[in-house]
Design an enzyme around this catalytic site. Structure first.
Site: not given
Ligand code: NAP
Length: 351
Positions: A146, A239
């Site tokens: 991001c 950001h």
């Molecule tokens: P997050 O809020 O922690 O969400 C994680 C997701 O993955 C939740 O839906 C969770 O489901 C699921 N998950 C966790 N363990 C799992 C498992 N064992 N099997 C299947 N699903 C599972 O993370 P996020 O911020 O959305 O980020 C997601 C991805 O995007 C990451 O790789 C991150 O680095 C990338 N990213 C994030 C951003 C940002 O601004 N946040 C920007 C760019 C890229 P449950 O709710 O059921 O646990």
């Protein structure tokens, strides 16, 4: 046109929720599958998710059942908002089952044959898909970290116009970038955390792949020296990055501003639904851009630039602002999917 069926992996997370929000009423895509961890699987989406959006969950999504990652999906392609530790294995498996996977995870961003894509920067890199051979026509396309997104969108016009030798960037990154629940409130409130694990390395390497040239089916990365320092600040979305650049040829501040303002997006004529009217917005007011005021410009897809001025150490300095969960994640991935569809690389999945 018949809408393509989209699945969302990690649908309950910060990025997954943004996909749900942004895909409501999308003219080309409809959500047919939501997948998350076993904790959520089997529940209705509204029960499984800790919804952090300000608008309510769309009714049709609220009552959908969340699947586990191993369930057969009915969709034509998937958007992945999975943690990298899961994406490492889940994304190749889905590609080998014939799904195009459009991912936010870091797992395959630097893979030689996987496009790391910002449509306004390097749309030609989608040709790398031809090198992939997961089987049954599936493939993986990624969008950058991001913070890389905002930085690279700003560097692109400068690299085209003058060349770039060195970049120094200090980020002030929003809390939503850490996902949900993310940084504990006692660490985040009235505080700055001067460390984000793995982030600086991504800012050093990803822009060089994004700005690289496609030669004989492979990316020749740029060789820009980049130094990054990343900080987590108590901002909700957006950001902000302070950037200094050393150019390959001399230019004054007006010429730098002109390079930003005259940049023409290479996808301008494709009429992709998520492309903002203005890719880059340059502010004259030296107090701007600010996360709370300007992150949502262009539906969160415009990248804002301000405070362009000479740098006492390198050549020029400026600030960049981009919305981390829209331009830097879900919105960027949806724009990637729109480009792939327009180029004939997304279609109804057989079987
Ligand atoms: P997050 O809020 O922690 O969400 C994680 C997701 O993955 C939740 O839906 C969770 O489901 C699921 N998950 C966790 N363990 C799992 C498992 N064992 N099997 C299947 N699903 C599972 O993370 P996020 O911020 O959305 O980020 C997601 C991805 O995007 C990451 O790789 C991150 O680095 C990338 N990213 C994030 C951003 C940002 O601004 N946040 C920007 C760019 C890229 P449950 O709710 O059921 O646990």
């Amino acid at each position: 046109m018949t809408k393509l069926r989209a699945g969302i992996l990690g649908a309950t997370g910060a990025v997954g929720q943004k996909f749900v929000e942004l895909l409501e009423g999308h003219p080309w895509f409809e959500i047919t599958d939501l997948a998350a961890s076993d904790r959520s699987a089997g529940s209705q989406y509204s029960e499984a998710v800790n919804w952090i959006g300000s608008a309510p969950i769309p009714d049709v999504i609220a009552s959908m059942e969340v699947a586990s990652l191993n369930t057969d999906l009915s969709c034509d392609f998937v958007f992945s908002g999975l943690p990298a530790s899961l994406a490492d294995r889940a994304e190749p498996r889905l590609a080998s089952e014939g799904y195009p996977v459009i991912s936010n995870a870091k797992s395959f961003r630097m893979h030689r044959d996987v496009p790391l894509l910002i449509p306004e920067v390097n749309p030609d890199h989608i040709a790398l898909i031809n090198n992939q051979n997961w089987g049954r026509g599936g493939y993986i396309v990624t969008n950058p970290n991001c913070s890389t997104v905002g930085l690279t969108c700003a560097l692109k016009p400068l690299n085209d116009a003058f060349g770039l030798e060195a970049v120094q960037v200090t980020t002030m990154q929003a809390l939503s970038g850490a996902g949900h629940p993310g940084v504990p409130s006692l660490d985040a409130l009235a505080n700055v955390v001067p460390f984000i694990g793995g982030e600086e390395d991504k800012l050093v390497h990803e822009p060089n792949k994004l700005l690289g040239r496609l030669v004989n089916g492979a990316i020749q990365a740029e060789g820009i020296a980049i130094s990054a320092q990343c900080n987590r600040v108590p901002v909700l979305e957006g950001h902000l990055e302070c950037v200094s650049v050393k150019l390959g040829s001399r230019a004054n501040s007006d010429e730098v501003r002109e390079a930003f303002e005259s940049f023409v997006s290479p996808i301008r004529d494709l009429e992709l639904p998520s492309e903002p009217d203005r890719f880059l917005r340059v502010f004259e007011d030296e107090r701007f851009p600010q996360p709370r005021r300007h992150s949502e410009l262009g539906g969160g897809m415009t990248v804002s630039i301000g405070r362009i001025r000479p740098c006492e150490v390198l050549d020029h300095k400026f600030v960049v602002l981009s919305h981390n969960t829209i331009r830097g994640a879900a919105g960027g991935a949806i724009l990637n999917a729109e480009l792939l569809l327009k180029k004939g690389l997304l279609q109804p999945r057989k079987g």
